[in-house]
Enzyme design. Sequence first.
Site, PDB file in Angstrom:
ATOM      1  N   GLU A 487       0.827  -1.210   0.000  1.00 25.63           N
ATOM      2  CA  GLU A 487       0.000   0.000   0.000  1.00 25.63           C
ATOM      3  C   GLU A 487       0.863   1.262   0.000  1.00 25.63           C
ATOM      4  OE1 GLU A 487      -2.974  -0.313  -0.740  1.00 25.63           O
ATOM      5  OE2 GLU A 487      -3.099  -2.464  -0.379  1.00 25.63           O
ATOM      6  N   HIS A 490       1.681   2.180  -3.497  1.00 26.14           N
ATOM      7  CA  HIS A 490       0.593   2.972  -4.092  1.00 26.14           C
ATOM      8  C   HIS A 490       0.679   4.427  -3.620  1.00 26.14           C
ATOM      9  CE1 HIS A 490      -1.607  -0.124  -6.139  1.00 26.14           C
ATOM     10  NE2 HIS A 490      -1.912  -0.801  -5.051  1.00 26.14           N
TER      11      HIS A 490
END
Length: 695
Positions: A487, A490
Amino acid sequence: MNKSVLSLVLIAFTYMTQAANPLLGKFNTLHETIPFGIIKITDYEPAFDEAIRIHQEEIDSIVNQTETPTFENTIATLDQSGKMLGRVSSVFFALLSADGDDEMNEISQRISPKLTEHGNSITLNEKLFERVKSVYEQRETLDLTSEQQMLLTETYESMAKKGANLKGENREKYRRLKTELSQLTLQFGQNVLKATNSFEMLLTDSADLAGLPESVMEAAAYQAKEKGKEGYLFDLSFPSYVPFMKYSSRRDLREKMYRAYNSRCLQGKYDNTDILKRIAELRYEIANLMGKENYAEYALEFKMAKNSHNVYNLLNRLLDAYKPVAEKEIQEVQVFANRMEGKNIPLMPWDWSYYSEKLKDAKYDLNDEIMKPYFELEKVKMGVFGLATRLYGITFKPNKDIPVYHPEVEAFEVLDSNDRYIGVLYTDFHPRATKRSGAWMTEFKGQWKENGEDSRPHITIVMNFTKPTGDKPALLTYDEVNTFLHEFGHALHGLLTECTYTSLSGTNVYRDFVELPSQFMENYMTEKDFLDTFARHYQTGEPIPQELIEKIKAASQYNAGYNCVRQLTFGLLDMAWHTINSPVKDALKFEQDSISRTQLFPIVEGTAISNQFGHIFSGGYAAGYYGYKWAEVLDADAFSLFREKGIFDKTTATSFKENILERGGSEDPMTLYKRFRGHEPGIEALMKRDGIIEE
């Protein structure tokens, strides 16, 4: 009342509305971050209504201008429109996923049709599309940058894909289908969340806790206490479900948990069967309106894969390579389970995590309980943030002056190597009843450049990691640290973006390209030089032993075949639902037929994947789940260059930053990738990393 007086009244009303509603006025906070503390739940619906009205006025001003359509007065202006609506939507839907209660769910059901109708009114605005089309048809003669060319192409193709070329009844049919689809996808996701939260297993007999490590029992006891109960409480959230399935020696209870998890939304008041069938049917009808054979062909046209043939080619090549390995892995676990129990134990799905973990421990002397003491959350944060500092020169400075939406959330100012502000990062690590399961990154504010100003992004990463218990800090599993890196990848994509146009910045890229920056980061989990930067025993402060790092590396290929086939199961099921050419009558049979080639265990009656498959039925991965495997091909190939040059090599990292992370969707992703890597990717690097073929 004359027009001038009416205009003054409307202006005054608008000013009062915006002044009274914190979502609509200027945010008087550091970096204009969201003032969560003063936003009330009753502010959302009026904010949506006003933001939609403002956006419609912006669209009308583009449509009604008398000047000849140009890139600036039509395409760029259209990209800059809707910022107020984007702000309200970003806040609401981010919180709906991370901290949404029943009232917010009810609001979402009311505003979803409004947003769909508003989106349709723009896409299907014939005069607006005429202006866009006029500029698009001149594209060969216009002196545009590569980013402007991409924005022009994306704007035209996006509108065309959403029905702008449709006429008469087909336009109205498209509008109706999209409205129904938006409502059903929202309902699907809410049903999954409610079904997940509706199951609890409270254990009070010590015999029921057999095999569970102390840390797992502590977490379960803490969870029970939080809910005013005595005993050990397990639920279907990942930090609770996964350890129980991995460590509990009570086969009957593992089966109970497995059936509860995999029967979610299959029956009862949260049944998604009819909803998912209708979603698939609606998508097929939309694809047909667009002249496409099925939804996959419609959705894939503007992705790297381009068409379903290429997707199936990738999935089938991987299945041919990995399934024989997966079958050998399962046989090895089966033999081990029989030997461990002293009798034949026909391996079932609820046995896999337990026995494969026991075998892993036997082969490598490695399990989560051995590793967790070295993965204290606060130190992991230092390591993950430090990796970004080492690669890209950016730092993360916690700042309590930035408002947050929940006490568990932390906000960081992100600065470059010259202490220039480049964005805000929010982190939200632990599960709660108001948070959906899984892990994700999203944005409260995107990035764009306008009138010489670079408006920087506000990014959030949300996870469901093991909570601290009693006097123990939050100690993460290996997989949780890996998820954090994913994550965070991202987040870097969203934070480091240097684009001009909102719709192309950050993670606004092709769906099968968006996972490259995230999965790329996961490669560092087996690298000693990375682990040495943060992995310290939470009690003694001792660094993670070299021996343990060697075990982590040795175990990194463990069950690579099984794990790949499992992902291929989801990818093939996704493609099956989105290549239908007629309504599906029996969803369960359709699912079983679709994944028969990847079936590694006996079918368990009363369970299904589709009914809880949020990625494709309520998320953005319809006909796109293959993208995870495609991104693995990309990230393995990309990281092979780092292995060659050095995993912290500045020149290579700068190239990755400048060609991938900063560029967003400003150029075709294959162009960006080849500029970084020098060639198109192949599956060989992935197969070498997984040990399927030799280095």
